[in-house]
Design an enzyme around this catalytic site. Structure first.
Site, PDB file in Angstrom:
ATOM      1  N   GLU A 345      22.268  57.768  34.539  1.00 51.57           N
ATOM      2  CA  GLU A 345      21.982  57.088  33.271  1.00 51.57           C
ATOM      3  C   GLU A 345      20.488  57.143  32.982  1.00 51.57           C
ATOM      4  O   GLU A 345      19.672  56.670  33.781  1.00 51.57           O
ATOM      5  CB  GLU A 345      22.429  55.628  33.327  1.00 51.57           C
ATOM      6  CG  GLU A 345      23.923  55.440  33.225  1.00 51.57           C
ATOM      7  CD  GLU A 345      24.324  53.986  33.001  1.00 51.57           C
ATOM      8  OE1 GLU A 345      25.504  53.745  32.728  1.00 51.57           O
ATOM      9  OE2 GLU A 345      23.443  53.094  33.109  1.00 51.57           O
ATOM     10  N   CYS A 346      20.132  57.719  31.857  1.00 52.54           N
ATOM     11  CA  CYS A 346      18.771  57.720  31.328  1.00 52.54           C
ATOM     12  C   CYS A 346      17.790  58.336  32.327  1.00 52.54           C
ATOM     13  O   CYS A 346      17.619  59.549  32.364  1.00 52.54           O
ATOM     14  CB  CYS A 346      18.369  56.314  30.913  1.00 52.54           C
ATOM     15  SG  CYS A 346      16.997  56.296  29.727  1.00 52.54           S
ATOM     16  N   ALA A 347      17.141  57.532  33.150  1.00 57.55           N
ATOM     17  CA  ALA A 347      16.218  58.085  34.137  1.00 57.55           C
ATOM     18  C   ALA A 347      16.922  59.082  35.042  1.00 57.55           C
ATOM     19  O   ALA A 347      16.360  60.112  35.421  1.00 57.55           O
ATOM     20  CB  ALA A 347      15.606  56.968  34.966  1.00 57.55           C
ATOM     21  N   SER A 438      23.740  60.905  31.029  1.00 58.86           N
ATOM     22  CA  SER A 438      23.563  60.513  29.638  1.00 58.86           C
ATOM     23  C   SER A 438      22.400  59.548  29.516  1.00 58.86           C
ATOM     24  O   SER A 438      22.025  58.874  30.478  1.00 58.86           O
ATOM     25  CB  SER A 438      24.851  59.838  29.127  1.00 58.86           C
ATOM     26  OG  SER A 438      24.646  59.172  27.911  1.00 58.86           O
TER      27      SER A 438
END
Length: 817
Positions: A345-347, A438
Site C-alpha cells: 500500500e502506497c509506500a 496500490s
C-alpha cells in the site's frame, strides 16, 4: 451498557494544536498512573504513532468511511480494552468531514456516533473576545449535536491576553487549562504533515517535556472527572476472529485448517510506519505468524516467509538507505517473481517500483518487482475513495467495492501494463494472482475478507521446492524418466574397482592419488583439483568460501547451489533466463557487482549449452564464476581443461557412470581457490568407493567408454526430442540427456496415472507447472512414453514453429498446452 471514561479533543480548525494537546494529555495521564487508550478520528497514521508513544499501547483509528458507522463503537471498545479511559483526537475542524458528505466522518460525526464528550482546543494567538463567540457557535450549531464539556486555550500571548479570553467565555464552558506559546513542544512537519514519531530520535524527550507542561497547566483531575461522566456504550468490542467469521467457542477461535501456519513478513522501521493496528490482529486471528522486518536494515526475508505486507510510510525520504540495502531488495524481487503473495500500500507500491525519486537528489533503485518509476508530484493527493475491482486478484474478486483513502505526494512516471488493482474510476495500482500493489489505503477492519484471502494465499504458497529432486518422482511400478542417471549396466572394470575399494576399507580414505589422476586427465596440476563427495558438497564449500556480497545464481538450473548459499546465510540474486530468449545466457544479464556467479553448462533442466567464450567473459574483477559441468558428457565447450583466473568447474560421476549411491565428483580451479575450499572440507568426506571411481573413470579405457555412452545418450535424446516435436509439444533444443517439454498443466499427473514418472519443472525458478523434464531412455521406453502422451493429448494439431535465438522450437496450439 459498557462504561468507558472517554473524551474527544477537537478544534475549530486544523492548526489549533489538537495533536499536541491530545498527545500531551495521553502522556500526562499515563504518567499520573492511568492506563490510557489513544484514538484518532480519520485515516491518519502519523498521529496514532505519537499516541502509541504517549500511552505505551497501539494507536487506533475511528473512521466511518473506512470501516462503516456500525463498527465505530466496537472498534473503540476493542482498542480501549483494559484501559482506564480513552482520549480520542479529532480531525480538522469539529464539523469538517468528507467533502460533499455534510460532515460525514467529521469529529462531530464520530463524537455523536460514539456518544463521546468533546473538549475543544482553541488557538487564541490571533484573537481574544472572538474566541468566546467561536466556542459558542461550535457548542450550539449541533449538526450533528455534540456535548462540548470543556475547552483548553492554546498559544496565549500573555497573562493579560489570557484573562481577556477567560472573561469573554465566562461560565458557558469550563476552561480546563491555558498553554502559552511554546514551539518546543510541536512536532516538526514536512510534505505530508508531521514527521512520524518513529523517525524522530528526540520524540521521547519532546514527549516528556510536553507531558510535564500539560500536567502543570491543565487540570487533569477535571479532565478525568469529565471523561468519567461519559455515557455508557451499547454494543460489544470488535473481535478479529469474529470479524473473520471464525467460530469463537470457549476454547478460543476455531481457525480453518491451513496446515503449517503461514508466515507473513510485515514491513516496519522508520520507512514503513503507516499500518493500522487491526491489520496485524486480523492476520494473526486468521492463523498467520507475523514477523516484522525493517527494509532499512534487514538483509533478507525471514526464513520460511510465505507472505509479505508492505504498508505505508515515507520511502522517498529514506530512498538512499533503502536502495543501499540491495541484498533485501534482491531477496524480495526474487520472492515476488516466485509468486510470494504480496500486498503493498502506497509506500509499499513505491518500494516495489524500479526506482524512487525523493524530494531532493536523483532517482534511487528500489526492488524492481513492478515496471514503474516513482517521482515527487507537484501537488498532494489526499482524498477518500470508493474503489471497484476490475478483475480477480490476490485480495479481491471482480466487481467488489471497498472504501479507502489516498495520501501521497508522488506519482508513477512509467505505468505498468499489468492489470490495475482498482478502478477509482481511473485505473490505479497493479494486481495479479499473487501481488496487490496500490496507492489506496484500506482499513481491513472494514473489509476483513481482504485479510482472510491474503492469509489463505500465504498458507498455500511455499515457493519453488528447491530441495525437490527427480528421485522424489519415482515409485515402485513407475517407469523412471525423472532421474538423470544412465540406465544401462556399469562397466565391469568399474564394478571391480568399487568392490575392491570396499574390501580395502580398513584405512581412512585419502583422495590425493585420485586428484593427481584427475589432474592428468585434464592436463592440469594436482593443486588445481579437489575431490568432493559429489557436486552437492562442492556447492556447500563454495557457499562458505567467502562472505559473498552479491552472489548470483543463473536459473532455471539445478537448485542445490541456491540451497547451499541460503543455508550459509547468503541472499543469492537470480538471473532468470526466459523462454523468449531460448533460455540462453547473455553475459550482460549478470549484474556488474556480482562477486559469485553459478551457472550450469548445459543447464539442468533446459539442456541449453552456453558457449565457453560467454562463460569466460563472466570472469574478472575479483569475481568467482562456478560452472557446473555435470552433464557435459561430450566435453564440447568444456572449461575443465584450462586454468582460467576466477573460474571454478565442477564435475560429477553420478549420472554418466550410474553410481548415484556413491557421491563422487571434483572441483577444478586455481590453486588458491582449491586450497580455500579444502580448508572448509570435512576430513574424509570423500569415501573410498568415490576415490576408486575417480581413479577408474579417469583412465584411457574409461574415456573411450564415456565417449560411447555420450553418443548413445545423444541418440536417445534426439529420438525423444523428435518424438515430442512430432506430437506438436513444445521443447527446448537440448544438448543434455534430457529434454524440457511444455506438455501442459496436469500432464505429469496424467502420465503418472499411466505408469510414467517425469520430473516436475515448477520447482525450478523461472518455470511453471506446464513444463516437465524427461530423461532420455532406450528407444522402446521412449516410444511407450510418446504413446502415453498421445493418449493424454488425444487431439494433436500440426506443430507451429516459433524461433528462439536462431533455433526453431515446436509448441502445441494454445488450447492443448
Amino acid at each position: 451498557m459498557v462504561a468507558l471514561p472517554r473524551l474527544m479533543v477537537a478544534a475549530p480548525a486544523s492548526g489549533h494544536g489538537k495533536t499536541t494537546v491530545a498527545t500531551g494529555l495521553m502522556a500526562a495521564l499515563a504518567r499520573a498512573g492511568h492506563t490510557v487508550s489513544g484514538h484518532k478520528v480519520g485515516p491518519d497514521y502519523i498521529d496514532p504513532g505519537y499516541h502509541a508513544l504517549a500511552t505505551g499501547r497501539p494507536g487506533r483509528n475511528l473512521d466511518p468511511h473506512l470501516v462503516g458507522e456500525e463498527r465505530l463503537v466496537p472498534l473503540l471498545l476493542h482498542g480501549a480494552a483494559g484501559a482506564d479511559l480513552a482520549i480520542v483526537e479529532g480531525v480538522m475542524g469539529l464539523y469538517d468531514g468528507q467533502i460533499g458528505g455534510d460532515g460525514f466522518a467529521s469529529s462531530a460525526h464520530v463524537a455523536a456516533l460514539t456518544r463521546t464528550p468533546v473538549v475543544l482546543v482553541v488557538d487564541i494567538s490571533s484573537a481574544s473576545r472572538t474566541v468566546a463567540a467561536t466556542i459558542h457557535g461550535l457548542m450550539t450549531w449541533a449538526q450533528p449535536p455534540v456535548d462540548v464539556v470543556g475547552v483548553i486555550l492554546n498559544k496565549a500571548g500573555s497573562p493579560r491576553h489570557a484573562d481577556e479570553v477567560l472573561r469573554s467565555i465566562g461560565d458557558q464552558v469550563p476552561v480546563l487549562g491555558i498553554l502559552q506559546r511554546d514551539d518546543g513542544i510541536e512536532a516538526p512537519s514536512r510534505h505530508l504533515g508531521l514527521v512520524p514519531a518513529a523517525e524522530r530520535h528526540d520524540a521521547a524527550g519532546a514527549l516528556d517535556r510536553l507531558a510535564h507542561q500539560i500536567a502543570e497547566k491543565v487540570n487533569l483531575e477535571a479532565v478525568v472527572r469529565l471523561a468519567s461522566a461519559a455515557p455508557g456504550l451499547d454494543g460489544e468490542a470488535w473481535d478479529p476472529a469474529t470479524a473473520l467469521g471464525l467460530d469463537t467457542g470457549p476454547g478460543g477461535p476455531t481457525r480453518p485448517p491451513l496446515g503449517r501456519p503461514p508466515s507473513i513478513a510485515v514491513a516496519g522501521g522508520r520507512a514503513f510506519t503507516f499500518r493500522y493496528a487491526e491489520t496485524v490482529e486480523l492476520l494473526r486471528a486468521a492463523g498467520a505468524d507475523v514477523v516484522e522486518i525493517d527494509p532499512l536494515s534487514d538483509a533478507r526475508l525471514p526464513e520460511g516467509t510465505t507472505g509479505l505486507y508492505l504498508g505505508g510510510g515515507f520511502p522517498e525520504m529514506h530512498a538512499p538507505e533503502l536502495g543501499a540495502n540491495d541484498r533485501l531488495r534482491r531477496d524480495i524481487r526474487t520472492a515476488i517473481a516466485r509468486g510470494l503473495p504480496t500486498v503493498a500500500e502506497c509506500a509499499g507500491l513505491l518500494y516495489l517500483c524500479e526506482s524512487v525519486q525523493g524530494p531532493e537528489g536523483p532517482a534511487v533503485p528500489m526492488v524492481g518487482a513492478i515496471d514503474a518509476h516513482a517521482a515527487m508530484a507537484p501537488r498532494l493527493t489526499l482524498s477518500y475513495r470508493t474503489a471497484t475491482t476490475p478483475a480477480d486478484n490476490l485480495l479481491t474478486t471482480k466487481g467488489e467495492r471497498v472504501t479507502g483513502h489516498e495520501f501521497h505526494r508522488t506519482h508513477l512516471t512509467v505505468a505498468s501494463s499489468r492489470t490495475p488493482a482498482w478502478e477509482l474510476p481511473h485505473a490505479e495500482g497493479v494486481a495479479t494472482g499473487s501481488l496487490h500493489a496500490s496507492y489506496l489505503h484500506t482499513h481491513w477492519a472494514g473489509h476483513p475478507h481482504l485479510a482472510r484471502r491474503f492469509v489463505e494465499a500465504a498458507s498455500r504458497h511455499r515457493g519453488p521446492d528447491l530441495r525437490h529432486h527427480g528421485d522424489r518422482e519415482t515409485a515402485p511400478g513407475l517407469v523412471d524418466l525423472a532421474v538423470n542417471v544412465f540406465d544401462g549396466p556399469r562397466p565391469r572394470w568399474l564394478d571391480r574397482e568399487l568392490v575392491r575399494s570396499v574390501t580395502e576399507a580398513d584405512a581412512y580414505p585419502d583422495a590425493r592419488d585420485a586428484e593427481t589422476v584427475v589432474a592428468r586427465r585434464h592436463g592440469r596440476h594436482p593443486d588445481d583439483v579437489l575431490a568432493t563427495a559429489g557436486a552437492a558438497e562442492a556447492f556447500t564449500l563454495v557457499a562458505r568460501l567467502r562472505p559473498w556480497r552479491h552472489p548470483v545464481v543463473v536459473h532455471p538450473q539445478f537448485t542445490e547451489p541456491e540451497v547451499a548459499l541460503r543455508t550459509a546465510g547468503h541472499s543469492p540474486a537470480q538471473v532468470v533466463l526466459t523462454r523468449e530468449q531460448g533460455f540462453r545466457l547473455d553475459p550482460a544479464d549478470v549484474p556488474d557487482d556480482a562477486d559469485l556467479v553459478v551457472v550450469g553448462n548445459p543447464t539442468n533442466p533446459t539442456g541449453v549449452r552456453h558457449p565457453a567464450a560467454d562463460l569466460r567473459a563472466l570472469t574478472g574483477d575479483g569475481r568467482l564464476v562456478v560452472v557446473d559441468e555435470a552433464f557435459l558428457d561430450d566435453d564440447v565447450e568444456t572449461l575443465a581443461d584450462e586454468r582460467v583466473p576466477g573460474l571454478v568447474v565442477l564435475r560429477s560421476l553420478t549420472k554418466l557412470w550410474s553410481i548415484p549411491g556413491i557421491r563422487a565428483g571434483y572441483v577444478l580451479a586455481e590453486p588458491h581457490v582449491v586450497a580455500g575450499l579444502r580448508e572448509l572440507q570435512t576430513p574424509w568426506s570423500v569415501s573410498a568407493p568415490a576415490i576408486a571411481a575417480l581413479v577408474a573413470t579417469s583412465s584411457d579405457v574409461a574415456r573411450e567408454e564415456a565417449r560411447a555412452r555420450a553418443e548413445e545418450l545423444e541418440q536417445r535424446r534426439r529420438h525423444l526430442q523428435d518424438g515430442l516435436d512430432g506430437l506438436g509439444i513444445e521443447t527446448v533444443p537440448s544438448t543434455a540427456p534430457y529434454v524440457l517439454a511444455r506438455t501442459g498443466t496436469g500432464t505429469r499427473e496424467a502420465l503418472r496415472g499411466l505408469g510414467f514418472a517425469v520430473r516436475r519443472a515448477d520447482t525450478f525458478p523461472g518455470l511453471d507447472d506446464e513444463w516437465v523434464r524427461i530423461s532420455a531412455r532406450r528407444t522402446t521406453v521412449t516410444d511407450d512414453l510418446l504413446g502415453a502422451l498421445r493418449s493424454v493429448h488425444p487431439v494433436l494439431r500440426k506443430p507451429v514453429g516459433i524461433r528462439h535465438s536462431g533455433a526453431t522450437v515446436t509448441r502445441l496450439s494454445s488450447n492443448e498446452s
